[in-house]
Scaffold this active site. Structure first.
Site, PDB file in Angstrom:
ATOM      1  N   GLY A  56       0.842  -1.202   0.000  1.00 27.38           N
ATOM      2  CA  GLY A  56       0.000   0.000   0.000  1.00 27.38           C
ATOM      3  C   GLY A  56       0.865   1.235   0.000  1.00 27.38           C
ATOM      4  O   GLY A  56       2.081   1.133  -0.181  1.00 27.38           O
ATOM      5  N   TYR A  76       1.742   2.767   2.365  1.00 24.53           N
ATOM      6  CA  TYR A  76       2.606   2.717   3.554  1.00 24.53           C
ATOM      7  C   TYR A  76       3.911   1.976   3.279  1.00 24.53           C
ATOM      8  O   TYR A  76       4.918   2.192   3.914  1.00 24.53           O
ATOM      9  CB  TYR A  76       1.869   2.011   4.697  1.00 24.53           C
ATOM     10  CG  TYR A  76       1.344   0.644   4.278  1.00 24.53           C
ATOM     11  CD1 TYR A  76       2.161  -0.482   4.343  1.00 24.53           C
ATOM     12  CD2 TYR A  76       0.067   0.500   3.743  1.00 24.53           C
ATOM     13  CE1 TYR A  76       1.714  -1.715   3.924  1.00 24.53           C
ATOM     14  CE2 TYR A  76      -0.393  -0.738   3.333  1.00 24.53           C
ATOM     15  CZ  TYR A  76       0.430  -1.839   3.411  1.00 24.53           C
ATOM     16  OH  TYR A  76      -0.008  -3.072   2.995  1.00 24.53           O
ATOM     17  N   LYS A 128       5.348  -5.788   8.505  1.00 26.42           N
ATOM     18  CA  LYS A 128       5.141  -4.564   7.742  1.00 26.42           C
ATOM     19  C   LYS A 128       6.472  -3.840   7.662  1.00 26.42           C
ATOM     20  O   LYS A 128       7.095  -3.591   8.690  1.00 26.42           O
ATOM     21  CB  LYS A 128       4.101  -3.685   8.431  1.00 26.42           C
ATOM     22  CG  LYS A 128       3.701  -2.423   7.677  1.00 26.42           C
ATOM     23  CD  LYS A 128       2.574  -1.706   8.402  1.00 26.42           C
ATOM     24  CE  LYS A 128       2.140  -0.442   7.714  1.00 26.42           C
ATOM     25  NZ  LYS A 128       1.057   0.245   8.456  1.00 26.42           N
ATOM     26  N   ASP A 180      -9.526   5.455   8.770  1.00 22.97           N
ATOM     27  CA  ASP A 180      -9.357   4.793   7.463  1.00 22.97           C
ATOM     28  C   ASP A 180     -10.041   3.436   7.461  1.00 22.97           C
ATOM     29  O   ASP A 180      -9.486   2.448   6.957  1.00 22.97           O
ATOM     30  CB  ASP A 180      -7.865   4.660   7.112  1.00 22.97           C
ATOM     31  CG  ASP A 180      -7.648   4.542   5.603  1.00 22.97           C
ATOM     32  OD1 ASP A 180      -6.512   4.259   5.177  1.00 22.97           O
ATOM     33  OD2 ASP A 180      -8.631   4.711   4.836  1.00 22.97           O
ATOM     34  N   VAL A 205       3.927  -5.548   3.143  1.00 23.53           N
ATOM     35  CA  VAL A 205       3.800  -6.503   4.242  1.00 23.53           C
ATOM     36  C   VAL A 205       4.263  -7.855   3.710  1.00 23.53           C
ATOM     37  O   VAL A 205       3.845  -8.271   2.628  1.00 23.53           O
ATOM     38  CB  VAL A 205       2.340  -6.606   4.733  1.00 23.53           C
ATOM     39  CG1 VAL A 205       2.219  -7.655   5.827  1.00 23.53           C
ATOM     40  CG2 VAL A 205       1.856  -5.257   5.242  1.00 23.53           C
TER      41      VAL A 205
HETATM   42  C1  LIG Z   1      -3.621 -14.005   1.967  1.00 24.38           C
HETATM   43  O1  LIG Z   1      -3.169 -13.979   3.274  1.00 24.38           O
HETATM   44  C2  LIG Z   1      -2.882 -12.767   3.836  1.00 24.38           C
HETATM   45  C3  LIG Z   1      -2.724 -12.726   5.220  1.00 24.38           C
HETATM   46  C4  LIG Z   1      -2.428 -11.509   5.857  1.00 24.38           C
HETATM   47  C5  LIG Z   1      -2.282 -10.354   5.097  1.00 24.38           C
HETATM   48  C6  LIG Z   1      -1.977  -9.073   5.826  1.00 24.38           C
HETATM   49  O2  LIG Z   1      -1.722  -9.101   7.014  1.00 24.38           O
HETATM   50  C7  LIG Z   1      -2.009  -7.780   5.135  1.00 24.38           C
HETATM   51  C8  LIG Z   1      -1.770  -6.576   5.746  1.00 24.38           C
HETATM   52  N1  LIG Z   1      -1.462  -6.524   7.115  1.00 24.38           N
HETATM   53  C9  LIG Z   1      -1.348  -5.381   7.878  1.00 24.38           C
HETATM   54  C10 LIG Z   1      -1.409  -4.088   7.316  1.00 24.38           C
HETATM   55  C11 LIG Z   1      -1.292  -2.966   8.176  1.00 24.38           C
HETATM   56  O3  LIG Z   1      -1.340  -1.678   7.726  1.00 24.38           O
HETATM   57  C12 LIG Z   1      -1.526  -1.461   6.332  1.00 24.38           C
HETATM   58  C13 LIG Z   1      -1.128  -3.153   9.558  1.00 24.38           C
HETATM   59  C14 LIG Z   1      -1.029  -1.991  10.485  1.00 24.38           C
HETATM   60  O4  LIG Z   1      -0.166  -1.102  10.306  1.00 24.38           O
HETATM   61  O5  LIG Z   1      -1.829  -1.961  11.458  1.00 24.38           O
HETATM   62  C15 LIG Z   1      -1.060  -4.420  10.097  1.00 24.38           C
HETATM   63  C16 LIG Z   1      -1.174  -5.530   9.261  1.00 24.38           C
HETATM   64 CL1  LIG Z   1      -1.097  -7.137   9.922  1.00 24.38          CL
HETATM   65  C17 LIG Z   1      -2.449 -10.381   3.725  1.00 24.38           C
HETATM   66  C18 LIG Z   1      -2.742 -11.597   3.076  1.00 24.38           C
END
Ligand SMILES: COc1ccc(C(=O)/C=C\Nc2cc(OC)c(C(=O)O)cc2Cl)cc1
Length: 298
Positions: free
Chosen positions: A25, A27, A45, A162, A30
């Site tokens: 993203g 940001y 992340k 958001d 990940v």
């Molecule tokens: C297909 O299987 C998947 C399993 C997990 C994911 C996944 O975790 C994606 C984003 N995660 C996050 C993003 C965050 O911000 C943008 C934050 C935060 O900053 O709070 C924390 C997390 Cl964990 C994706 C695909």
């Protein structure tokens, strides 16, 4: 303290073996991370401090500050402070419907900043637009989790700002966790009184788009975004869409919410969506009223 080593094709970070990218993203990215010490997978992340500084225009030459007008330090706040504030917020949060920050790997000599989160196995609950929106039963189960998560955040004096499907992660247990506090606001007292626009355009509340620059209450912004999110759960698309952002703002400010003829949606679900997408924040439904809503409780 953070030892980065590139083995055969993967990066090792302390006890974490970084694997494929699972999220991306504005940001940063990940990655799936395997912790060799506890044999558990995490979501890592990865933020670049340089990128954060650049994004905040930190390296842009400042316009000559007009000394006469109290030039002073007219620099924007250090963008890293923003991230460290986000980390401080995350560290104090502990709720089943909010992502859990496990640890932060931050080597002052390194450009990268690593945030280790508990893995929410299925990832984003929905990517919009979506051809196969949720049934009302599924939407209701997810929406109940969102209400509890947002109620907890507001109790902790945090406005998320958001809320949207891509920031709602689905676990193997079928429950939702709210993620991404990158634009969240902390407040003191009963509610936040804000003036800045933040978040994702299609989810922004009308009161943040009026150019009369009144300040507006924070909690009602999350309620509006929850309404746009529930509309996405039911229809697989956002209620107000427009190619150009100014046209989108006009629609959010002026257009009535329209419900497509299909899929079939109950009157109760339409009613709760309309109560959250009330353009007047002072008559918009509140969190406690949401909890007693017939569609939510049925
Ligand atoms: C297909 O299987 C998947 C399993 C997990 C994911 C996944 O975790 C994606 C984003 N995660 C996050 C993003 C965050 O911000 C943008 C934050 C935060 O900053 O709070 C924390 C997390 Cl964990 C994706 C695909």
């Amino acid at each position: 303290r953070v030892s980065v080593s590139d083995g055969d094709g993967y990066t090792q970070l302390n006890q974490y073996k970084l694997k494929d990218e699972i999220g991306k993203g504005s940001y940063g990215i990940v990655k799936l991370a395997y912790n060799e010490e506890d044999d558990i997978h995490y979501a890592m992340k990865i933020l670049s401090k340089k990128k954060l500084m650049k994004k905040a225009g930190f390296f842009r030459r400042m316009p000559p500050s007009r000394e006469g007008k109290g030039g002073g330090n007219s620099r924007p706040p250090n963008p890293l402070e923003r991230v460290y504030r986000e980390i401080a917020i995350l560290k104090k949060l502990d709720h089943p419907n909010v992502v859990k920050l496990v640890e932060v790997l931050d080597d002052p000599d390194e450009d990268k900043l690593y945030l280790v989160f508990e893995l929410v196995e299925k990832g984003e609950v929905m990517s919009v637009p979506c051809e196969t929106p949720f049934t009302e039963e599924v939407a209701r189960a997810y929406f109940r989790d969102i209400i509890l998560g947002i109620e907890y955040l507001h109790y902790q004096k945090i406005i998320h700002r958001d809320v949207k499907p891509s920031n709602l992660l689905l676990g193997d247990d079928g429950h939702i966790k709210i993620a991404d506090f990158g634009v969240s606001n902390e407040f003191s007292g009963g509610d936040a009184f804000l003036t800045n626009t933040a978040g994702t355009p299609a989810f922004m509340a009308p009161e943040t788009l009026r150019d009369d620059h009144q300040n507006f209450q924070g909690k009602a912004l999350d309620i509006w975004a929850m309404g746009v999110t529930l509309y996405c759960f039911a229809y697989g698309k956002v209620p107000f869409e427009e190619e150009y952002v100014l046209g989108l703002h006009k629609k959010i400010l002026k257009d009535e919410v329209r419900f497509p003829d299909s899929p079939e949606v109950s009157k109760e679900l339409k009613d709760i969506i309309l109560r959250m997408l009330d353009k007047n924040p002072s008559t918009r439904i509140t969190l406690s009223q949401l909890k007693d809503d017939p569609w939510v409780t049925c």
